[in-house]
Design a protein around this motif. Structure first.
Motif, mmCIF file in Angstrom:
data_model
loop_
_atom_site.group_PDB
_atom_site.id
_atom_site.type_symbol
_atom_site.label_atom_id
_atom_site.label_comp_id
_atom_site.label_asym_id
_atom_site.label_seq_id
_atom_site.Cartn_x
_atom_site.Cartn_y
_atom_site.Cartn_z
ATOM 1 N N ALA A 162 -46.429 -45.253 -47.353
ATOM 2 C CA ALA A 162 -45.898 -44.877 -48.669
ATOM 3 C C ALA A 162 -47.020 -44.549 -49.647
ATOM 4 N N GLY A 163 -48.091 -45.342 -49.611
ATOM 5 C CA GLY A 163 -49.224 -45.078 -50.507
ATOM 6 C C GLY A 163 -49.810 -43.700 -50.285
ATOM 7 N N VAL A 164 -49.981 -43.324 -49.019
ATOM 8 C CA VAL A 164 -50.517 -41.996 -48.683
ATOM 9 C C VAL A 164 -49.539 -40.900 -49.111
ATOM 10 N N LEU A 165 -48.238 -41.115 -48.823
ATOM 11 C CA LEU A 165 -47.225 -40.107 -49.145
ATOM 12 C C LEU A 165 -47.057 -39.920 -50.650
ATOM 13 N N ALA A 167 -49.367 -40.358 -52.888
ATOM 14 C CA ALA A 167 -50.554 -39.639 -53.361
ATOM 15 C C ALA A 167 -50.490 -38.148 -53.022
ATOM 16 N N SER A 168 -49.844 -37.821 -51.890
ATOM 17 C CA SER A 168 -49.822 -36.427 -51.440
ATOM 18 C C SER A 168 -48.563 -35.677 -51.870
ATOM 19 N N THR A 169 -47.460 -36.398 -52.108
ATOM 20 C CA THR A 169 -46.222 -35.742 -52.545
ATOM 21 C C THR A 169 -45.781 -36.340 -53.885
ATOM 22 N N SER A 170 -44.760 -37.188 -53.853
ATOM 23 C CA SER A 170 -44.295 -37.876 -55.065
ATOM 24 C C SER A 170 -43.420 -39.048 -54.652
ATOM 25 N N THR A 171 -43.137 -39.931 -55.596
ATOM 26 C CA THR A 171 -42.288 -41.097 -55.301
ATOM 27 C C THR A 171 -40.886 -40.665 -54.896
ATOM 28 N N GLY A 172 -40.387 -39.593 -55.477
ATOM 29 C CA GLY A 172 -39.030 -39.131 -55.183
ATOM 30 C C GLY A 172 -38.839 -38.742 -53.725
ATOM 31 N N TRP A 173 -39.791 -38.003 -53.163
ATOM 32 C CA TRP A 173 -39.695 -37.590 -51.771
ATOM 33 C C TRP A 173 -39.772 -38.783 -50.832
ATOM 34 N N VAL A 174 -40.545 -39.787 -51.193
ATOM 35 C CA VAL A 174 -40.643 -40.998 -50.362
ATOM 36 C C VAL A 174 -39.311 -41.745 -50.362
ATOM 37 N N ILE A 175 -38.657 -41.803 -51.508
ATOM 38 C CA ILE A 175 -37.349 -42.462 -51.600
ATOM 39 C C ILE A 175 -36.305 -41.701 -50.785
ATOM 40 N N LEU A 176 -36.384 -40.378 -50.780
ATOM 41 C CA LEU A 176 -35.458 -39.570 -49.970
ATOM 42 C C LEU A 176 -35.657 -39.822 -48.474
ATOM 43 N N MET A 177 -36.890 -40.090 -48.077
ATOM 44 C CA MET A 177 -37.147 -40.438 -46.676
ATOM 45 C C MET A 177 -36.411 -41.724 -46.293
ATOM 46 N N ASN A 178 -36.341 -42.662 -47.225
ATOM 47 C CA ASN A 178 -35.588 -43.893 -46.951
ATOM 48 C C ASN A 178 -34.110 -43.583 -46.743
ATOM 49 N N ALA A 179 -33.566 -42.651 -47.531
ATOM 50 C CA ALA A 179 -32.154 -42.281 -47.376
ATOM 51 C C ALA A 179 -31.878 -41.791 -45.956
ATOM 52 N N MET A 180 -32.814 -41.033 -45.386
ATOM 53 C CA MET A 180 -32.646 -40.523 -44.016
ATOM 54 C C MET A 180 -32.802 -41.633 -42.968
ATOM 55 N N SER A 181 -33.532 -42.695 -43.307
ATOM 56 C CA SER A 181 -33.777 -43.770 -42.336
ATOM 57 C C SER A 181 -32.530 -44.587 -42.023
ATOM 58 N N TYR A 182 -31.456 -44.411 -42.794
ATOM 59 C CA TYR A 182 -30.207 -45.135 -42.527
ATOM 60 C C TYR A 182 -29.420 -44.521 -41.372
ATOM 61 N N ILE A 183 -29.755 -43.296 -40.970
ATOM 62 C CA ILE A 183 -28.980 -42.599 -39.940
ATOM 63 C C ILE A 183 -28.962 -43.344 -38.605
ATOM 64 N N PRO A 184 -30.121 -43.814 -38.057
ATOM 65 C CA PRO A 184 -30.062 -44.564 -36.789
ATOM 66 C C PRO A 184 -29.206 -45.819 -36.871
ATOM 67 N N MET A 185 -29.256 -46.520 -38.006
ATOM 68 C CA MET A 185 -28.459 -47.731 -38.178
ATOM 69 C C MET A 185 -26.967 -47.407 -38.209
ATOM 70 N N LEU A 186 -26.627 -46.321 -38.869
ATOM 71 C CA LEU A 186 -25.222 -45.896 -38.910
ATOM 72 C C LEU A 186 -24.724 -45.562 -37.506
ATOM 73 N N CYS A 187 -25.548 -44.875 -36.733
ATOM 74 C CA CYS A 187 -25.162 -44.531 -35.347
ATOM 75 C C CYS A 187 -25.022 -45.792 -34.500
ATOM 76 N N CYS A 188 -25.915 -46.757 -34.718
ATOM 77 C CA CYS A 188 -25.899 -47.996 -33.940
ATOM 78 C C CYS A 188 -24.629 -48.800 -34.176
ATOM 79 N N VAL A 189 -24.293 -49.048 -35.445
ATOM 80 C CA VAL A 189 -23.114 -49.874 -35.735
ATOM 81 C C VAL A 189 -21.820 -49.135 -35.395
ATOM 82 N N LEU A 190 -21.839 -47.800 -35.492
ATOM 83 C CA LEU A 190 -20.666 -47.027 -35.070
ATOM 84 C C LEU A 190 -20.455 -47.175 -33.569
ATOM 85 N N TRP A 191 -21.543 -47.147 -32.805
ATOM 86 C CA TRP A 191 -21.474 -47.339 -31.354
ATOM 87 C C TRP A 191 -20.939 -48.725 -31.018
#
Length: 412
Positions: A162-165, A167-191
């Motif tokens: 996150a520190g590197v990201l 510095a190179s992008t912005s806090t907003g884009w890093v937070i959006l990456m977290n939003a995408m990280s929920y996809i594997p968990m959603l697939c897992c509990v649905l399964w």
């Protein structure tokens, strides 16, 4: 060595652990970005603002725990987790879009932190109790510990990335990456929801006791559980508010940026992973072990508070992270092992509400201490509370010994 990872023999637990790791990685990306957004852009180096965010995120869990624990025992946990993960993804997506578009304000962040806290209040009891649905009772302590290893491995890697990201992008884009990280968990509990045979079905609360207050009643009738919760609450008041004092010390004493803040959080995570692995390889936790850990935690806090150089500060943070993790994981495993399966969701809801409720109450206190006196005084308070936790445990053990002696004398 194989004993340390014995719960991974279950295919379903391996799938669960993998998806949880990705989700945890995203969580730590957002936490780091969110803390930096508050202290560097929205509040002008104000640690109290981060403390308020901590309060808003965790206070709903303290208030809602009786109901959310009951719900985790009453309905299908996999389906409940699917709903909560979807809602958490939505809050992260909203915050990320606001941050990227540069429309975010401190009030926006406060509101989203509160909504996030409400959803997490439903998510955490179900998530913790769900582990007991996919592993056998004999492997539960090990599974709980490996869950902690997953969380803290993400905490080790996430803030550094996150520190590197940031510095190179912005806090907003890093937070959006977290939003995408929920996809594997959603697939897992649905399964898991579709493949219901993969879990050891928990006993529905419709059979037998079904009161929301049962978790409190159950715990209050077991003195060792009460003692364990009292000890961990002392430790977590300052220990779990590390984001507040680390961000304050990083900015005001070490004059570092986002990358250095990520380094400090990661160093603490190194100790946390060590503590979680140690717990996984040890037998079932006891109050006596918690006394030793509370003492070590007090010593660790004192060492961190007295460390002048950046490198010594980082080294002692490893020790602090290890002792904090040993305490929280030991209490978590102790509560799960000691509780009847019918009450497990409600018991874990109470336990988690104590840990996170202590964090919620401690956040503003730690923030105020950081702003008024400096972050080291907040860490010093942790040393004092660690000693108090140790005293609570010693008094409990001495009373238990006296009770046993009295019973033996009566029999004699």
């Amino acid at each position: 060595m194989l004993q340390t990872f014995r719960s991974l023999e279950s295919r379903y637990f391996r799938v669960w652990l993998g998806s949880v790791f990705v989700s945890n990685m995203g969580t730590w990306l957002q936490r780091t970005a969110q803390d930096w957004l508050v202290i560097a852009f929205l509040s002008k180096d104000n640690a109290t603002a981060i403390g308020i965010v901590v309060l808003l995120q965790y206070i709903p869990q303290l208030v809602l725990s009786p109901f959310t624990g009951f719900l985790a025992d009453y309905i299908d946990r996999a389906r409940l987790l699917f709903i909560t993960q979807l809602l958490l993804m939505s809050t992260s997506l909203t915050l990320g879009i606001l941050a990227v578009s540069e429309l975010v304000t401190l009030n926006h962040l406060y509101l989203l932190a509160l909504i996030h806290g409400v959803v997490v209040a439903f998510d955490i009891p179900a998530r913790h109790a769900f582990v007991s649905d996919i592993v056998s009772e004999k492997k539960l302590t090990n599974a709980v510990s490996l869950n902690s290893v997953s969380f803290n491995s993400a905490r080790l890697i996430g803030p550094a990335i996150a520190g590197v990201l940031i510095a190179s992008t912005s806090t907003g884009w890093v937070i959006l990456m977290n939003a995408m990280s929920y996809i594997p968990m959603l697939c897992c509990v649905l399964w898991f929801s579709l493949k219901s045979s993969c879990v050891f079905k928990h006993q529905s609360s419709t059979k037998g006791p079904n009161k929301i207050s049962d978790g409190f009643v159950y715990i209050s009738s077991r003195r060792e559980m009460v003692v364990a919760l009292a000890m961990v609450s002392c430790v977590c008041v300052t220990g779990m508010s590390f984001a507040v004092y680390l961000s304050s010390i990083n900015v005001n004493e070490f004059h570092g940026g986002a990358m250095q803040y990520g380094l400090l959080v990661s160093m603490m995570a190194v100790g946390s992973i060590t503590g979680a692995v140690l717990t996984a390889s040890l037998p079932a936790p006891t109050v006596r072990r918690m006394i030793y850990v509370a003492t070590a935690y007090a010593v660790a806090c004192f060492c961190v508070a007295m460390s002048d150089s950046m490198w010594m500060f980082c080294i002692t943070l490893v020790f602090l992270g290890m002792t904090l993790q040993l305490m929280t994981t030991s209490v978590n495993a102790f509560m799960q092992i000691s509780s009847d399966k019918r009450y497990k969701g409600r018991v874990m809801a109470v336990a988690i509400s104590v840990i996170l409720g202590s964090t919620a109450l401690g956040g503003p206190i730690v923030g105020w201490l950081c702003d008024e006196f400096g972050g080291r005084y907040a860490i010093g308070l942790g040393a004092l509370l660690g000693i108090i936790a140790c005293i609570i445990g010693i008094v409990s053990l001495s009373r238990s010994s006296c009770t046993i002696v009295s019973k033996m004398e009566l029999k004699g």
